[in-house]
Structures are given as C-alpha cells and as structure tokens.
Motif scaffolding. Structure first.
Motif, PDB file in Angstrom:
ATOM      1  N   ASN A 135       8.123  12.332 -18.645  1.00  0.00           N
ATOM      2  CA  ASN A 135       8.783  13.641 -18.711  1.00  0.00           C
ATOM      3  C   ASN A 135       7.767  14.776 -18.730  1.00  0.00           C
ATOM      4  N   ASN A 136       6.655  14.586 -19.445  1.00  0.00           N
ATOM      5  CA  ASN A 136       5.590  15.602 -19.456  1.00  0.00           C
ATOM      6  C   ASN A 136       4.893  15.687 -18.106  1.00  0.00           C
ATOM      7  N   CYS A 137       4.699  14.536 -17.461  1.00  0.00           N
ATOM      8  CA  CYS A 137       4.089  14.528 -16.125  1.00  0.00           C
ATOM      9  C   CYS A 137       4.983  15.245 -15.110  1.00  0.00           C
ATOM     10  N   ALA A 138       6.288  15.229 -15.349  1.00  0.00           N
ATOM     11  CA  ALA A 138       7.254  15.843 -14.429  1.00  0.00           C
ATOM     12  C   ALA A 138       7.351  17.358 -14.585  1.00  0.00           C
ATOM     13  N   LEU A 139       6.741  17.904 -15.629  1.00  0.00           N
ATOM     14  CA  LEU A 139       6.783  19.357 -15.804  1.00  0.00           C
ATOM     15  C   LEU A 139       5.948  20.032 -14.723  1.00  0.00           C
ATOM     16  N   PRO A 140       6.408  21.182 -14.204  1.00  0.00           N
ATOM     17  CA  PRO A 140       5.666  21.884 -13.147  1.00  0.00           C
ATOM     18  C   PRO A 140       4.246  22.247 -13.574  1.00  0.00           C
ATOM     19  N   ARG A 141       3.325  22.164 -12.624  1.00  0.00           N
ATOM     20  CA  ARG A 141       1.932  22.530 -12.880  1.00  0.00           C
ATOM     21  C   ARG A 141       1.749  24.028 -12.642  1.00  0.00           C
ATOM     22  N   LYS A 142       0.702  24.586 -13.212  1.00  0.00           N
ATOM     23  CA  LYS A 142       0.448  26.027 -13.089  1.00  0.00           C
ATOM     24  C   LYS A 142       0.277  26.463 -11.635  1.00  0.00           C
ATOM     25  N   LYS A 143      -0.424  25.653 -10.845  1.00  0.00           N
ATOM     26  CA  LYS A 143      -0.757  26.051  -9.474  1.00  0.00           C
ATOM     27  C   LYS A 143       0.459  26.167  -8.567  1.00  0.00           C
ATOM     28  N   ASN A 144       1.216  25.070  -8.422  1.00  0.00           N
ATOM     29  CA  ASN A 144       2.292  25.076  -7.422  1.00  0.00           C
ATOM     30  C   ASN A 144       3.695  25.232  -8.000  1.00  0.00           C
ATOM     31  N   LYS A 145       3.820  25.290  -9.309  1.00  0.00           N
ATOM     32  CA  LYS A 145       5.100  25.541  -9.988  1.00  0.00           C
ATOM     33  C   LYS A 145       6.205  24.539  -9.634  1.00  0.00           C
ATOM     34  N   ASP A 146       5.822  23.389  -9.130  1.00  0.00           N
ATOM     35  CA  ASP A 146       6.789  22.328  -8.847  1.00  0.00           C
ATOM     36  C   ASP A 146       6.082  20.988  -8.995  1.00  0.00           C
ATOM     37  N   THR A 147       6.805  19.920  -8.832  1.00  0.00           N
ATOM     38  CA  THR A 147       6.221  18.591  -8.990  1.00  0.00           C
ATOM     39  C   THR A 147       6.912  17.610  -8.057  1.00  0.00           C
ATOM     40  N   GLY A 155       0.780  -1.236   0.000  1.00  0.00           N
ATOM     41  CA  GLY A 155       0.000   0.000   0.000  1.00  0.00           C
ATOM     42  C   GLY A 155       0.810   1.285   0.000  1.00  0.00           C
ATOM     43  N   PHE A 156       2.119   1.203  -0.173  1.00  0.00           N
ATOM     44  CA  PHE A 156       2.971   2.400  -0.192  1.00  0.00           C
ATOM     45  C   PHE A 156       3.278   2.825  -1.630  1.00  0.00           C
ATOM     46  N   PHE A 157       3.588   4.100  -1.806  1.00  0.00           N
ATOM     47  CA  PHE A 157       4.069   4.607  -3.093  1.00  0.00           C
ATOM     48  C   PHE A 157       5.043   5.754  -2.836  1.00  0.00           C
ATOM     49  N   PRO A 158       5.973   5.986  -3.767  1.00  0.00           N
ATOM     50  CA  PRO A 158       7.016   6.999  -3.550  1.00  0.00           C
ATOM     51  C   PRO A 158       6.680   8.368  -4.134  1.00  0.00           C
ATOM     52  N   MET A 159       7.217   9.406  -3.493  1.00  0.00           N
ATOM     53  CA  MET A 159       7.124  10.772  -4.014  1.00  0.00           C
ATOM     54  C   MET A 159       8.363  11.542  -3.561  1.00  0.00           C
ATOM     55  N   ALA A 160       8.787  12.465  -4.394  1.00  0.00           N
ATOM     56  CA  ALA A 160       9.873  13.370  -4.006  1.00  0.00           C
ATOM     57  C   ALA A 160       9.258  14.655  -3.462  1.00  0.00           C
ATOM     58  N   GLU A 161      10.011  15.366  -2.640  1.00  0.00           N
ATOM     59  CA  GLU A 161       9.529  16.651  -2.099  1.00  0.00           C
ATOM     60  C   GLU A 161       9.379  17.690  -3.217  1.00  0.00           C
ATOM     61  N   SER A 162      10.297  17.644  -4.188  1.00  0.00           N
ATOM     62  CA  SER A 162      10.278  18.594  -5.294  1.00  0.00           C
ATOM     63  C   SER A 162      11.089  18.029  -6.457  1.00  0.00           C
ATOM     64  N   THR A 163      11.071  18.724  -7.574  1.00  0.00           N
ATOM     65  CA  THR A 163      11.820  18.306  -8.756  1.00  0.00           C
ATOM     66  C   THR A 163      13.309  18.199  -8.471  1.00  0.00           C
ATOM     67  N   SER A 164      13.811  19.138  -7.672  1.00  0.00           N
ATOM     68  CA  SER A 164      15.255  19.192  -7.415  1.00  0.00           C
ATOM     69  C   SER A 164      15.702  18.328  -6.240  1.00  0.00           C
ATOM     70  N   SER A 165      14.752  17.752  -5.519  1.00  0.00           N
ATOM     71  CA  SER A 165      15.076  16.953  -4.336  1.00  0.00           C
ATOM     72  C   SER A 165      15.786  15.653  -4.709  1.00  0.00           C
ATOM     73  N   ASN A 166      16.721  15.248  -3.862  1.00  0.00           N
ATOM     74  CA  ASN A 166      17.404  13.962  -4.045  1.00  0.00           C
ATOM     75  C   ASN A 166      16.868  12.906  -3.089  1.00  0.00           C
ATOM     76  N   GLU A 167      15.803  13.260  -2.394  1.00  0.00           N
ATOM     77  CA  GLU A 167      15.232  12.360  -1.391  1.00  0.00           C
ATOM     78  C   GLU A 167      13.864  11.872  -1.849  1.00  0.00           C
ATOM     79  N   ILE A 168      13.590  10.603  -1.585  1.00  0.00           N
ATOM     80  CA  ILE A 168      12.286  10.006  -1.902  1.00  0.00           C
ATOM     81  C   ILE A 168      11.630   9.577  -0.593  1.00  0.00           C
ATOM     82  N   LYS A 169      10.368   9.919  -0.440  1.00  0.00           N
ATOM     83  CA  LYS A 169       9.607   9.483   0.732  1.00  0.00           C
ATOM     84  C   LYS A 169       8.502   8.535   0.265  1.00  0.00           C
ATOM     85  N   PHE A 170       8.128   7.628   1.153  1.00  0.00           N
ATOM     86  CA  PHE A 170       7.069   6.675   0.838  1.00  0.00           C
ATOM     87  C   PHE A 170       5.815   7.011   1.634  1.00  0.00           C
TER      88      PHE A 170
END
Length: 194
Positions: free
Chosen positions: A74-86, A17-32
C-alpha cells in the motif's frame, strides 16, 4: 470480490522473464513487460556503501519479513513526488497479497518507534528474487531493507536478484544491466535451483 490476476499464469510469466504493470493507479488494465535490457543487483558482489552500513549497524531499526505485506504494498502504491502517479493499481495490490498468501511474494519491513518507515516487496521463485517496489518515509529506510534482503539471499544461496528496469539509485550497490538473452540464461539457472 477483489479483482486479481490468475496467480498460476502470473508465476509462469515470471519464469519467462515477464512482469506486470498498470498504466496508472486508476487503470483497470494490466500490461506485461519484458525489457530488452534488465537491471540486476549482484548478491555476492553487492557493493555496500560504508556510510549506509554504519547506519545499518546502529540498531535504531527493527526489520521484519512478511510481517506487514499489505502495509508495504500500500505504501509502494502511493504516488511519487516526481510523476504523481504509480504503476501499482488495485489489481496489482490484490494479486500480490494473494501471492504473499501462497508464499511467492515477500516483503521486508523497516520499523522505527513502532512505525513502518520503509519496505520492499518482490516475488520469489527457485533461487530468484524479482524486486517489485520499495518505499521510504525516512532517508535510506528502503536501502536498509535492501541490505536486509541481500543478507537473506546470501544466507539462502540465491542466484538472481532482478530489479527489472534501470534505476540510478541502485547503481551504488553495483547494479548492472544485461541483455535479455543473458538474463534468460541466468533466469533459467536460477529457476532450476531451489
């Protein structure tokens, strides 16, 4: 060498039931993450808006499966209009490209005039599909990809379409939240079926 997560461990975490996400595009850390509530999209009881179905039937688009996984992520990784990061960083991109090569991650692409205008990708284990991200360059392109995905899941008798977090755009398709306890029961059942 491109940095990736251990794919065997990652698939094992999905089965719990876990999945990974990074804090931001530039982050080198992954959280589950393992949310208290999960958003599921019904497969057989999927609500199909009439206007969207009419657009789908016009045949103005070409849909492909796993044709351009890298283009989609790569397209999914582009920043969104609202929060300007991913939450999709290089580690996530490299890992899911590897999962695609191992036949665990899949993409659906929507093309118009030979241009990639929308897509989605996710992970497939057993009869479960874990939706990760989607993008649109034209109105409704990602939603049309979702319809294409639903058709594939129905045809292949999938039991679970996990959308992870609440998303107001998905409620129109009948998406609903359930507790982690109920999710774990459905997950176990879905993983047991090929």
């Amino acid at each position: 060498m491109n940095k990736t997560l251990d794919t065997t461990k990652l698939i094992n975490l999905y089965t719990k039931g876990f999945f990974p996400m990074a804090e931001s595009t530039s982050s080198n850390e992954i959280k589950f993450y393992k949310p208290i509530k999960r958003l599921l999209i019904p497969i057989t009881d999927f609500h199909l808006p009439k206007k969207l179905f009419r657009e789908f039937k016009k045949r103005n688009y070409i849909f492909t499966l796993n044709y351009d996984f890298q283009g989609v992520i790569n397209n999914c990784a582009l920043p969104r209009k609202k929060n300007k990061d991913t939450w999709i960083n290089e580690i996530i991109i490299n890992t899911y490209i590897q999962l695609n090569k191992l036949d665990f991650a899949h993409s659906i692409e929507c093309w118009k005039d030979n241009k990639l205008i929308g897509g989605l990708y996710g992970v497939h284990i057993g009869s479960c599909f874990f939706g990760e991200s989607m993008f649109s360059k034209e109105t409704n392109a990602s939603k049309l990809c979702l319809l294409y995905l639903i058709a594939i899941l129905i045809k292949n008798k999938f039991l679970l379409l996990d959308s992870q977090f609440y998303n107001s755009h998905l409620v129109q398709f009948g998406a609903y939240e359930i507790s982690d306890y109920k999710y774990q029961l459905q997950l176990k059942k879905g993983l047991a079926k090929k």
